[in-house]
Design a protein around this motif. Structure first.
Motif, PDB file in Angstrom:
ATOM      1  N   GLY A 144      29.627  34.200  51.120  1.00 47.16           N
ATOM      2  CA  GLY A 144      29.497  34.862  52.411  1.00 47.16           C
ATOM      3  C   GLY A 144      28.749  36.175  52.346  1.00 47.16           C
ATOM      4  O   GLY A 144      28.500  36.727  51.279  1.00 47.16           O
ATOM      5  N   GLY A 145      28.396  36.665  53.540  1.00 51.14           N
ATOM      6  CA  GLY A 145      27.820  37.993  53.670  1.00 51.14           C
ATOM      7  C   GLY A 145      28.927  38.999  53.947  1.00 51.14           C
ATOM      8  O   GLY A 145      29.979  38.653  54.498  1.00 51.14           O
ATOM      9  N   PRO A 172      34.600  39.930  48.471  1.00 52.52           N
ATOM     10  CA  PRO A 172      35.998  39.498  48.581  1.00 52.52           C
ATOM     11  C   PRO A 172      36.406  39.257  50.026  1.00 52.52           C
ATOM     12  O   PRO A 172      35.742  39.725  50.964  1.00 52.52           O
ATOM     13  CB  PRO A 172      36.773  40.690  48.000  1.00 52.52           C
ATOM     14  N   LEU A 173      37.488  38.517  50.201  1.00 51.64           N
ATOM     15  CA  LEU A 173      38.093  38.397  51.516  1.00 51.64           C
ATOM     16  C   LEU A 173      38.778  39.715  51.872  1.00 51.64           C
ATOM     17  O   LEU A 173      38.954  40.597  51.029  1.00 51.64           O
ATOM     18  CB  LEU A 173      39.104  37.246  51.532  1.00 51.64           C
ATOM     19  N   ASP A 174      39.153  39.836  53.126  1.00 54.18           N
ATOM     20  CA  ASP A 174      39.796  41.056  53.620  1.00 54.18           C
ATOM     21  C   ASP A 174      41.154  41.231  52.932  1.00 54.18           C
ATOM     22  O   ASP A 174      42.026  40.366  53.035  1.00 54.18           O
ATOM     23  CB  ASP A 174      39.972  40.946  55.145  1.00 54.18           C
ATOM     24  N   SER A 175      41.333  42.361  52.245  1.00 53.89           N
ATOM     25  CA  SER A 175      42.576  42.601  51.504  1.00 53.89           C
ATOM     26  C   SER A 175      43.780  42.787  52.424  1.00 53.89           C
ATOM     27  O   SER A 175      44.928  42.713  51.965  1.00 53.89           O
ATOM     28  CB  SER A 175      42.418  43.831  50.603  1.00 53.89           C
ATOM     29  N   ASN A 176      43.537  43.043  53.705  1.00 56.58           N
ATOM     30  CA  ASN A 176      44.642  43.139  54.660  1.00 56.58           C
ATOM     31  C   ASN A 176      45.178  41.769  55.070  1.00 56.58           C
ATOM     32  O   ASN A 176      46.250  41.666  55.659  1.00 56.58           O
ATOM     33  CB  ASN A 176      44.200  43.896  55.919  1.00 56.58           C
ATOM     34  N   VAL A 177      44.393  40.736  54.758  1.00 58.18           N
ATOM     35  CA  VAL A 177      44.762  39.365  55.141  1.00 58.18           C
ATOM     36  C   VAL A 177      45.120  38.532  53.915  1.00 58.18           C
ATOM     37  O   VAL A 177      46.042  37.716  53.947  1.00 58.18           O
ATOM     38  CB  VAL A 177      43.617  38.694  55.930  1.00 58.18           C
ATOM     39  N   PRO A 190      30.370  38.820  41.407  1.00 57.02           N
ATOM     40  CA  PRO A 190      31.780  38.631  41.062  1.00 57.02           C
ATOM     41  C   PRO A 190      32.418  37.516  41.895  1.00 57.02           C
ATOM     42  O   PRO A 190      31.937  37.171  42.972  1.00 57.02           O
ATOM     43  CB  PRO A 190      32.415  39.992  41.387  1.00 57.02           C
ATOM     44  N   LEU A 191      33.486  36.947  41.354  1.00 59.55           N
ATOM     45  CA  LEU A 191      34.224  35.886  42.030  1.00 59.55           C
ATOM     46  C   LEU A 191      35.664  36.345  42.235  1.00 59.55           C
ATOM     47  O   LEU A 191      36.253  36.974  41.360  1.00 59.55           O
ATOM     48  CB  LEU A 191      34.230  34.601  41.198  1.00 59.55           C
ATOM     49  N   TRP A 192      36.228  35.993  43.392  1.00 60.52           N
ATOM     50  CA  TRP A 192      37.636  36.253  43.671  1.00 60.52           C
ATOM     51  C   TRP A 192      38.327  34.925  43.982  1.00 60.52           C
ATOM     52  O   TRP A 192      37.791  34.110  44.733  1.00 60.52           O
ATOM     53  CB  TRP A 192      37.801  37.177  44.871  1.00 60.52           C
ATOM     54  N   ARG A 193      39.487  34.726  43.405  1.00 58.90           N
ATOM     55  CA  ARG A 193      40.250  33.513  43.689  1.00 58.90           C
ATOM     56  C   ARG A 193      41.484  33.869  44.519  1.00 58.90           C
ATOM     57  O   ARG A 193      42.173  34.850  44.241  1.00 58.90           O
ATOM     58  CB  ARG A 193      40.693  32.824  42.401  1.00 58.90           C
TER      59      ARG A 193
END
Length: 199
Positions: A144-145, A172-177, A190-193
């Motif tokens: 994603g962007g 990364p995805l939103d850390s609040n979610v 980088p990759l986030w799982r």
């Protein structure tokens, strides 16, 4: 006696006019063809969330599937580009789908999958990821962007089922979610799982 056909000013003018018409028609055709081909590549810039075509590197794909050992299909790649991630997933044994807005990339991906011998395990759709239901997938890959990650985080949280594995590449995805389970450094990619938890 000469057999060469004589030309008149009128016939010369008519010939020049026909040439101009043919040149004009050819120019318009070239412009229209260029727009038809380039439009799908340029249209993301005009959308709320810009998601340009940036192919994943071989190293990123290798790390991605190393991280996904033990994950289950079906798998979907959001913004599948030229299909390389979906095809790699199929080679790893996944039933893999890709969604992409660019019709030329969708068609190219289908051709690549046929040539790679993975077409029985892959499907590529021309679709808008914001309107596409993700609830049937157990593994989701995101390239994603930055501007779209907050809205996408909400969509993923709303539509995914418990134990769904999500790999977000580049941002990364939103850390609040979402709470990240793991992070892998891959230079500039980088990759986030993440994993959807049971309530």
């Amino acid at each position: 006696m000469s057999t060469t056909a004589e030309t008149t000013p009128q016939s010369d003018a008519a010939t020049r006019k026909r040439r101009k018409l043919w040149f004009g028609a050819g120019f318009v055709g070239c412009v229209a063809g260029s727009i038809a081909f380039a439009g799908p590549f340029l249209s993301p810039v005009l959308r709320k969330h810009c998601l340009p075509y940036l192919p994943a590197t071989e190293n990123t794909i290798k790390l991605l599937f190393s991280e996904l050992k033990g994950a289950r299909g079906p798998l979907i790649d959001l913004g599948s580009g030229d299909g390389r991630v979906v095809i790699a997933a199929a080679k790893q044994g996944f039933t893999a789908h890709g969604i992409e807005l660019n019709i030329w990339l969708v068609l190219y991906s289908r051709l690549r999958s046929v040539l790679a011998g993975t077409s029985s395990r892959t499907k590529f759709y021309r679709a808008d990821l914001w309107k596409y239901d993700l609830s049937t997938y157990n593994t989701i890959i995101v390239f994603g962007g930055e501007s779209m990650m907050s809205d996408l985080s909400v969509k993923l949280k709303r539509e995914t089922v418990p134990n769904t594995d999500i790999i977000s590449c580049r941002f990364p995805l939103d850390s609040n979610v979402w709470e990240s389970c793991d992070m892998i450094e891959d230079g500039h990619n980088p990759l986030w799982r993440y994993q959807q938890k049971s309530d």
